[in-house]
Design an enzyme around this catalytic site. Structure first.
Site, PDB file in Angstrom:
ATOM      1  N   ASP A 135       0.810  -1.217   0.000  1.00  0.00           N
ATOM      2  CA  ASP A 135       0.000   0.000   0.000  1.00  0.00           C
ATOM      3  C   ASP A 135       0.847   1.272   0.000  1.00  0.00           C
ATOM      4  O   ASP A 135       0.398   2.310   0.462  1.00  0.00           O
ATOM      5  CB  ASP A 135      -0.933  -0.005   1.225  1.00  0.00           C
ATOM      6  CG  ASP A 135      -2.032   1.044   1.130  1.00  0.00           C
ATOM      7  OD1 ASP A 135      -2.422   1.363  -0.001  1.00  0.00           O
ATOM      8  OD2 ASP A 135      -2.480   1.528   2.182  1.00  0.00           O
ATOM      9  N   CYS A 189     -20.823  -9.856  -7.612  1.00  0.00           N
ATOM     10  CA  CYS A 189     -21.721  -8.875  -6.985  1.00  0.00           C
ATOM     11  C   CYS A 189     -23.151  -9.007  -7.513  1.00  0.00           C
ATOM     12  O   CYS A 189     -24.110  -8.637  -6.827  1.00  0.00           O
ATOM     13  CB  CYS A 189     -21.213  -7.453  -7.230  1.00  0.00           C
ATOM     14  SG  CYS A 189     -19.810  -6.992  -6.192  1.00  0.00           S
ATOM     15  N   CYS A 192     -26.787  -6.929  -6.764  1.00  0.00           N
ATOM     16  CA  CYS A 192     -26.745  -6.284  -5.448  1.00  0.00           C
ATOM     17  C   CYS A 192     -26.115  -4.891  -5.543  1.00  0.00           C
ATOM     18  O   CYS A 192     -25.101  -4.696  -6.221  1.00  0.00           O
ATOM     19  CB  CYS A 192     -25.934  -7.140  -4.474  1.00  0.00           C
ATOM     20  SG  CYS A 192     -25.771  -6.411  -2.823  1.00  0.00           S
ATOM     21  N   CYS A 195     -24.162  -1.598  -1.046  1.00  0.00           N
ATOM     22  CA  CYS A 195     -23.094  -0.662  -0.681  1.00  0.00           C
ATOM     23  C   CYS A 195     -23.376   0.723  -1.238  1.00  0.00           C
ATOM     24  O   CYS A 195     -23.170   1.739  -0.557  1.00  0.00           O
ATOM     25  CB  CYS A 195     -21.746  -1.181  -1.179  1.00  0.00           C
ATOM     26  SG  CYS A 195     -21.658  -1.522  -2.956  1.00  0.00           S
ATOM     27  N   CYS A 199     -24.224   4.148   1.334  1.00  0.00           N
ATOM     28  CA  CYS A 199     -23.212   5.189   1.522  1.00  0.00           C
ATOM     29  C   CYS A 199     -23.875   6.526   1.861  1.00  0.00           C
ATOM     30  O   CYS A 199     -24.632   7.072   1.054  1.00  0.00           O
ATOM     31  CB  CYS A 199     -22.357   5.339   0.261  1.00  0.00           C
ATOM     32  SG  CYS A 199     -21.083   6.618   0.421  1.00  0.00           S
ATOM     33  N   CYS A 215     -16.074  10.506  -0.006  1.00  0.00           N
ATOM     34  CA  CYS A 215     -15.939   9.326   0.850  1.00  0.00           C
ATOM     35  C   CYS A 215     -15.571   9.718   2.275  1.00  0.00           C
ATOM     36  O   CYS A 215     -14.659  10.516   2.502  1.00  0.00           O
ATOM     37  CB  CYS A 215     -14.868   8.398   0.259  1.00  0.00           C
ATOM     38  SG  CYS A 215     -14.559   6.917   1.247  1.00  0.00           S
ATOM     39  N   CYS A 242     -14.301   4.717   7.602  1.00  0.00           N
ATOM     40  CA  CYS A 242     -15.713   4.325   7.552  1.00  0.00           C
ATOM     41  C   CYS A 242     -15.795   2.892   7.061  1.00  0.00           C
ATOM     42  O   CYS A 242     -15.055   2.490   6.162  1.00  0.00           O
ATOM     43  CB  CYS A 242     -16.466   5.263   6.601  1.00  0.00           C
ATOM     44  SG  CYS A 242     -18.208   4.830   6.358  1.00  0.00           S
ATOM     45  N   CYS A 245     -19.823   0.602   3.717  1.00  0.00           N
ATOM     46  CA  CYS A 245     -20.000  -0.138   2.458  1.00  0.00           C
ATOM     47  C   CYS A 245     -19.533  -1.583   2.570  1.00  0.00           C
ATOM     48  O   CYS A 245     -19.944  -2.442   1.778  1.00  0.00           O
ATOM     49  CB  CYS A 245     -19.300   0.572   1.299  1.00  0.00           C
ATOM     50  SG  CYS A 245     -17.506   0.542   1.366  1.00  0.00           S
ATOM     51  N   CYS A 249     -22.214  -5.400   3.059  1.00  0.00           N
ATOM     52  CA  CYS A 249     -21.947  -6.354   1.972  1.00  0.00           C
ATOM     53  C   CYS A 249     -22.342  -7.777   2.391  1.00  0.00           C
ATOM     54  O   CYS A 249     -21.857  -8.286   3.412  1.00  0.00           O
ATOM     55  CB  CYS A 249     -20.471  -6.317   1.592  1.00  0.00           C
ATOM     56  SG  CYS A 249     -20.035  -7.481   0.273  1.00  0.00           S
TER      57      CYS A 249
END
Length: 377
Positions: A135, A189, A192, A195, A199, A215, A242, A245, A249
């Site tokens: 990352d 997914c 669906c 998410c 939000c 966000c 946060c 989302c 799921c």
């Protein structure tokens, strides 16, 4: 050792070291690289200008490492048995994102990747050249995770694994070795869109597209200045990141808990008391969040977030804490304290706020004072 045997031994060792997932992909480039450039052109990265500086490298890792042939993606589950933010937690208290409850994942994963790379160098029949990323480098990590078979990129833009959900930290070893590649994971997914619907700020502007500027994670971590007034109420009680989302799921309903104890919540970081957080000095903040992802926000950004959460709580017991922060040394903190006081006291805050105007010289704080005074009038 041939390619098949080497690939198998690398995967076995990754799991032995403690990773939950491991997959291998070619270096690309992939179609998602073009999407990333389009995403940047829309300005969806906000103040994260480092993404723009390295965009060409992210498009093709061989621009960083010309000899790269394979990407070994390793995933580590960070879910715990603690409740989700949408479940039975105290909304009068703060919420720190699940990934930041324990120790900094960068160090945990980097240490394991280093061990894995050491093993690869021991067993490889040829010289191993490699880079490790967690990352921090110009790498489209979720894309490599997808093409390495770890998971698919969901509509919430998180990497989702069919067995362990989306609570996944990932890191990569990019190497010159030719290895056997895994197949990409199909998108599961379906229809669906929970998410997207959940939000609070509408940051998921459409499936698979996140406008970071909206966000809550961006607003409470990456944004260095004032949180836009029109978004503050929507931030709710989130003081760092946060989870909404991911919490909603369906693939996380049966997510297994991590075996990694360093990801368990440090004392008082699960659904923490806002008044206690508001009292953190610079020294306290550094001590409490040493080797924690939360330190990224710095004390000024974190207390800013705490004040927004206090303002949103409607709880008048926070008023003394907010008034104390009206005198904080940092203008960013003072500005959000003005807003929080108005949210808690309404027009009753007018005299206090008027009194601040004569003594306040910082332009940002004065702007906040004038805006609140207009609201009161």
């Amino acid at each position: 050792m041939d390619t098949v045997a080497l690939t198998r031994s690398i995967k076995e060792k990754a799991l032995e070291i403690g990773f939950d997932l491991v997959g291998i992909s070619p270096v690309g480039p992939f179609p998602e690289s073009l999407f990333f450039k389009e995403w940047l052109s829309e300005g969806f990265n906000g103040e994260m200008k480092y993404m723009e500086r390295n965009s060409d490298r992210r498009e093709d890792v061989r621009r960083v490492f010309p000899e790269a042939r394979s990407v070994i993606s390793c995933g580590l589950n960070y879910n715990t048995e603690y409740p989700y933010s949408i479940n039975k937690v105290d909304k009068q208290r703060g919420w720190i994102s699940r990934y930041a409850w324990g120790d900094d994942y960068h160090e945990v994963i980097k240490d394991r990747l280093s061990k894995l790379l050491g093993f690869i160098r021991e067993v490889s029949p040829v010289e191993v050249k490699a880079l490790i990323y967690v990352d921090t480098g110009p790498v489209l990590e979720r894309v490599y995770g997808r093409y390495g078979g770890i998971g698919w990129i969901g509509k919430n833009t998180c990497l989702i694994n069919q067995k362990i959900g989306s609570w996944i930290f990932i890191g990569e070893i990019i190497t010159n070795l030719e290895l056997n590649y895994d197949s990409p994971v199909p998108d599961r997914c379906g229809t669906c869109k929970r998410c997207i619907d959940a939000c609070p700020t509408g940051a998921l502007v459409k499936p698979y597209v996140l406008d970071s500027r909206l966000c809550i994670s961006y607003l409470t971590i990456e944004l260095k200045g004032k949180i836009p007034v029109e978004l503050r109420e929507k931030v709710g009680n989130n003081v760092f990141g946060c989870d909404i989302c991911q919490d909603v799921c369906p693939w996380n309903r049966r997510a297994k808990s991590s075996r990694e104890t360093s990801f368990l919540p440090r004392e008082s970081l699960f659904n923490p008391e806002l008044s206690s957080l508001s009292e953190l000095t610079e020294e306290d903040f550094k001590k409490v969040f040493r080797k924690s992802p939360v330190k990224r926000a710095k004390r000024r950004g974190f207390i800013r977030n705490v004040l927004v959460a206090m303002g949103n709580s409607g709880n008048k017991r926070f008023i003394p804490h907010v008034k104390r922060l009206l005198k904080d040394a940092d203008p960013l903190v003072r500005a959000h304290a003005v807003w929080a006081l108005w949210k808690l006291e309404g027009k009753d805050a007018l005299e206090t706020i008027k009194g601040l105007l004569a003594k306040e010289h910082d332009p940002m704080v004065r702007e906040e004072i004038l805006n609140v005074m207009n609201q009161c009038l």
